[in-house]
Each structure stands twice: as C-alpha cells, then as structure tokens.
Design a protein around this motif. Structure first.
Motif, PDB file in Angstrom:
ATOM      1  N   CYS A  53       0.836  -1.212   0.000  1.00 32.68           N
ATOM      2  CA  CYS A  53       0.000   0.000   0.000  1.00 32.68           C
ATOM      3  C   CYS A  53       0.867   1.256   0.000  1.00 32.68           C
ATOM      4  N   VAL A  54       1.943   1.236   0.764  1.00 33.43           N
ATOM      5  CA  VAL A  54       2.866   2.373   0.804  1.00 33.43           C
ATOM      6  C   VAL A  54       3.487   2.573  -0.580  1.00 33.43           C
ATOM      7  N   ALA A  55       3.920   1.491  -1.200  1.00 35.43           N
ATOM      8  CA  ALA A  55       4.528   1.568  -2.536  1.00 35.43           C
ATOM      9  C   ALA A  55       3.542   2.107  -3.576  1.00 35.43           C
ATOM     10  N   GLU A  56       2.256   1.860  -3.340  1.00 34.63           N
ATOM     11  CA  GLU A  56       1.213   2.347  -4.253  1.00 34.63           C
ATOM     12  C   GLU A  56       0.706   3.732  -3.860  1.00 34.63           C
ATOM     13  N   SER A  57       1.382   4.371  -2.900  1.00 32.48           N
ATOM     14  CA  SER A  57       1.095   5.747  -2.462  1.00 32.48           C
ATOM     15  C   SER A  57      -0.251   5.907  -1.763  1.00 32.48           C
ATOM     16  N   PHE A  58      -0.709   4.875  -1.065  1.00 31.39           N
ATOM     17  CA  PHE A  58      -1.917   5.021  -0.254  1.00 31.39           C
ATOM     18  C   PHE A  58      -1.627   6.035   0.846  1.00 31.39           C
ATOM     19  N   THR A  59      -2.600   6.867   1.150  1.00 36.44           N
ATOM     20  CA  THR A  59      -2.441   7.804   2.265  1.00 36.44           C
ATOM     21  C   THR A  59      -3.135   7.292   3.522  1.00 36.44           C
ATOM     22  N   ARG A  60      -4.047   6.344   3.384  1.00 33.39           N
ATOM     23  CA  ARG A  60      -4.735   5.702   4.503  1.00 33.39           C
ATOM     24  C   ARG A  60      -4.836   4.219   4.209  1.00 33.39           C
ATOM     25  N   VAL A  61      -4.727   3.423   5.256  1.00 28.26           N
ATOM     26  CA  VAL A  61      -4.862   1.970   5.142  1.00 28.26           C
ATOM     27  C   VAL A  61      -5.767   1.517   6.277  1.00 28.26           C
ATOM     28  N   GLY A  62      -6.717   0.671   5.963  1.00 29.58           N
ATOM     29  CA  GLY A  62      -7.598   0.124   6.984  1.00 29.58           C
ATOM     30  C   GLY A  62      -7.211  -1.309   7.307  1.00 29.58           C
ATOM     31  N   ILE A  63      -7.102  -1.609   8.578  1.00 29.70           N
ATOM     32  CA  ILE A  63      -6.754  -2.973   8.982  1.00 29.70           C
ATOM     33  C   ILE A  63      -7.839  -3.948   8.539  1.00 29.70           C
ATOM     34  N   GLY A  64      -9.085  -3.500   8.460  1.00 31.88           N
ATOM     35  CA  GLY A  64     -10.157  -4.372   7.966  1.00 31.88           C
ATOM     36  C   GLY A  64      -9.897  -4.810   6.540  1.00 31.88           C
ATOM     37  N   MET A  65      -9.444  -3.871   5.707  1.00 30.38           N
ATOM     38  CA  MET A  65      -9.105  -4.198   4.322  1.00 30.38           C
ATOM     39  C   MET A  65      -7.965  -5.208   4.285  1.00 30.38           C
ATOM     40  N   LEU A  66      -6.934  -4.992   5.103  1.00 35.97           N
ATOM     41  CA  LEU A  66      -5.803  -5.909   5.119  1.00 35.97           C
ATOM     42  C   LEU A  66      -6.230  -7.308   5.563  1.00 35.97           C
ATOM     43  N   PHE A  67      -7.100  -7.378   6.582  1.00 35.13           N
ATOM     44  CA  PHE A  67      -7.593  -8.681   7.036  1.00 35.13           C
ATOM     45  C   PHE A  67      -8.345  -9.393   5.911  1.00 35.13           C
ATOM     46  N   GLU A  68      -9.189  -8.661   5.200  1.00 32.85           N
ATOM     47  CA  GLU A  68      -9.962  -9.285   4.119  1.00 32.85           C
ATOM     48  C   GLU A  68      -9.052  -9.718   2.972  1.00 32.85           C
ATOM     49  N   LEU A  69      -8.053  -8.917   2.654  1.00 38.24           N
ATOM     50  CA  LEU A  69      -7.090  -9.333   1.635  1.00 38.24           C
ATOM     51  C   LEU A  69      -6.347 -10.587   2.062  1.00 38.24           C
ATOM     52  N   LEU A  70      -5.956 -10.645   3.325  1.00 40.30           N
ATOM     53  CA  LEU A  70      -5.254 -11.822   3.828  1.00 40.30           C
ATOM     54  C   LEU A  70      -6.161 -13.050   3.784  1.00 40.30           C
ATOM     55  N   ARG A  71      -7.403 -12.877   4.147  1.00 41.20           N
ATOM     56  CA  ARG A  71      -8.356 -13.996   4.052  1.00 41.20           C
ATOM     57  C   ARG A  71      -8.486 -14.476   2.607  1.00 41.20           C
ATOM     58  N   TRP A  72      -8.566 -13.539   1.676  1.00 37.38           N
ATOM     59  CA  TRP A  72      -8.699 -13.883   0.262  1.00 37.38           C
ATOM     60  C   TRP A  72      -7.449 -14.601  -0.241  1.00 37.38           C
ATOM     61  N   ARG A  73      -6.262 -14.066   0.104  1.00 31.24           N
ATOM     62  CA  ARG A  73      -5.017 -14.687  -0.336  1.00 31.24           C
ATOM     63  C   ARG A  73      -4.857 -16.069   0.294  1.00 31.24           C
ATOM     64  N   TYR A  74      -5.285 -16.210   1.533  1.00 34.44           N
ATOM     65  CA  TYR A  74      -5.226 -17.513   2.198  1.00 34.44           C
ATOM     66  C   TYR A  74      -6.093 -18.517   1.445  1.00 34.44           C
ATOM     67  N   GLY A  75      -7.267 -18.079   1.050  1.00 35.69           N
ATOM     68  CA  GLY A  75      -8.156 -18.947   0.287  1.00 35.69           C
ATOM     69  C   GLY A  75      -7.560 -19.379  -1.033  1.00 35.69           C
ATOM     70  N   GLN A  76      -6.740 -18.527  -1.641  1.00 39.30           N
ATOM     71  CA  GLN A  76      -6.069 -18.875  -2.883  1.00 39.30           C
ATOM     72  C   GLN A  76      -4.952 -19.889  -2.656  1.00 39.30           C
ATOM     73  N   ALA A  77      -4.306 -19.828  -1.493  1.00 39.95           N
ATOM     74  CA  ALA A  77      -3.123 -20.638  -1.238  1.00 39.95           C
ATOM     75  C   ALA A  77      -3.428 -21.990  -0.602  1.00 39.95           C
ATOM     76  N   THR A  78      -4.618 -22.161  -0.082  1.00 40.96           N
ATOM     77  CA  THR A  78      -4.944 -23.397   0.632  1.00 40.96           C
ATOM     78  C   THR A  78      -6.243 -23.984   0.099  1.00 40.96           C
ATOM     79  N   GLN A  79      -6.487 -25.227   0.452  1.00 43.03           N
ATOM     80  CA  GLN A  79      -7.742 -25.856   0.065  1.00 43.03           C
ATOM     81  C   GLN A  79      -8.346 -26.548   1.280  1.00 43.03           C
ATOM     82  N   GLY A  80      -9.588 -26.249   1.530  1.00 47.50           N
ATOM     83  CA  GLY A  80     -10.320 -26.924   2.590  1.00 47.50           C
ATOM     84  C   GLY A  80      -9.978 -26.499   3.996  1.00 47.50           C
ATOM     85  N   ASP A  81      -9.084 -25.573   4.144  1.00 50.11           N
ATOM     86  CA  ASP A  81      -8.660 -25.124   5.463  1.00 50.11           C
ATOM     87  C   ASP A  81      -9.447 -23.877   5.834  1.00 50.11           C
ATOM     88  N   ALA A  82     -10.217 -23.952   6.889  1.00 46.81           N
ATOM     89  CA  ALA A  82     -10.964 -22.767   7.327  1.00 46.81           C
ATOM     90  C   ALA A  82      -9.977 -21.765   7.922  1.00 46.81           C
TER      91      ALA A  82
END
Length: 116
Positions: A53-82
């Motif tokens: 986000c810093v590299a993309e020049s974001f001026t604000r970052v929400g931890i909620g957004m980061l959590f959702e991105l992490l959840r999404w990336r986790y879903g891409q990297a794993t199968q069947g793991d809640a």
C-alpha cells in the motif's frame, strides 16, 4: 497480467492457522499474544500488504481491508482449510504494525483500547 496482480505479495509463507487454547477469562491482549505466537506469518503478511500500500502511495490503510485481503489470499493458497482470523484482534495487529514500523503510523486510524 494486470499490474495490480503483479504487485500483490507472494503467498510463499502462508501456513495453516493454529488456534490457541481458549480460556474464557483471558484478556483480549493475552488471546492476541497467544494467537500471534502460534501464527507469526500473519504479521509478516500484514507487513507485506501494508508495504505494498505504501509503494502504491496510499495515504490511509484500513486494517479491515488488510484482514480481508489476507483472508482472500489464504483462500487462494490453501484448500479446505478454514481460515479464522478473529476481527477482535485487528486493533492489536495495527498497534504491532505501528510499533514495528513507526513511519506507518499516519496510515492507520487508531482509537483507545476498550478491552485489556
């Protein structure tokens, strides 16, 4: 490949989430510390996402957004793991990110902690 997909942090250290034993009388801070001790990769991924986000020049970052991105990336990297990343510990991760990277303090909005 679209530019935004090239910029996403790698999935190389995403691991199955380990949940600590639940003690109902334990403070939120203690529960966070137990979760973090079992899952140090979560902080590394949050740091990578924030750095992106810093590299993309974001001026604000929400931890909620980061959590959702992490959840999404986790879903891409794993199968069947809640993937359970409790929203109650988001405020603790923000503070840990700022402690480790004081230059990011302006990116996040923090409020007074209500629960110990």
């Amino acid at each position: 490949m679209p530019v935004h997909q090239q910029q996403l942090p790698a999935l190389d250290d995403i691991q199955p989430v380990q949940q600590p034993a639940i003690d109902p009388g334990q403070s939120l801070q203690r529960r966070f510390e137990a979760f973090h001790a079992l899952n140090p990769w979560v902080l590394r991924r949050l740091e990578a996402l924030t750095a992106n986000c810093v590299a993309e020049s974001f001026t604000r970052v929400g931890i909620g957004m980061l959590f959702e991105l992490l959840r999404w990336r986790y879903g891409q990297a794993t199968q069947g793991d809640a993937f359970r990343l409790n929203n109650n510990i988001r405020s603790r991760y923000v503070r840990l990110l700022i402690d480790r990277h004081p230059e990011w303090a302006h990116l996040f909005e923090t409020r007074a902690l209500r629960a110990a």
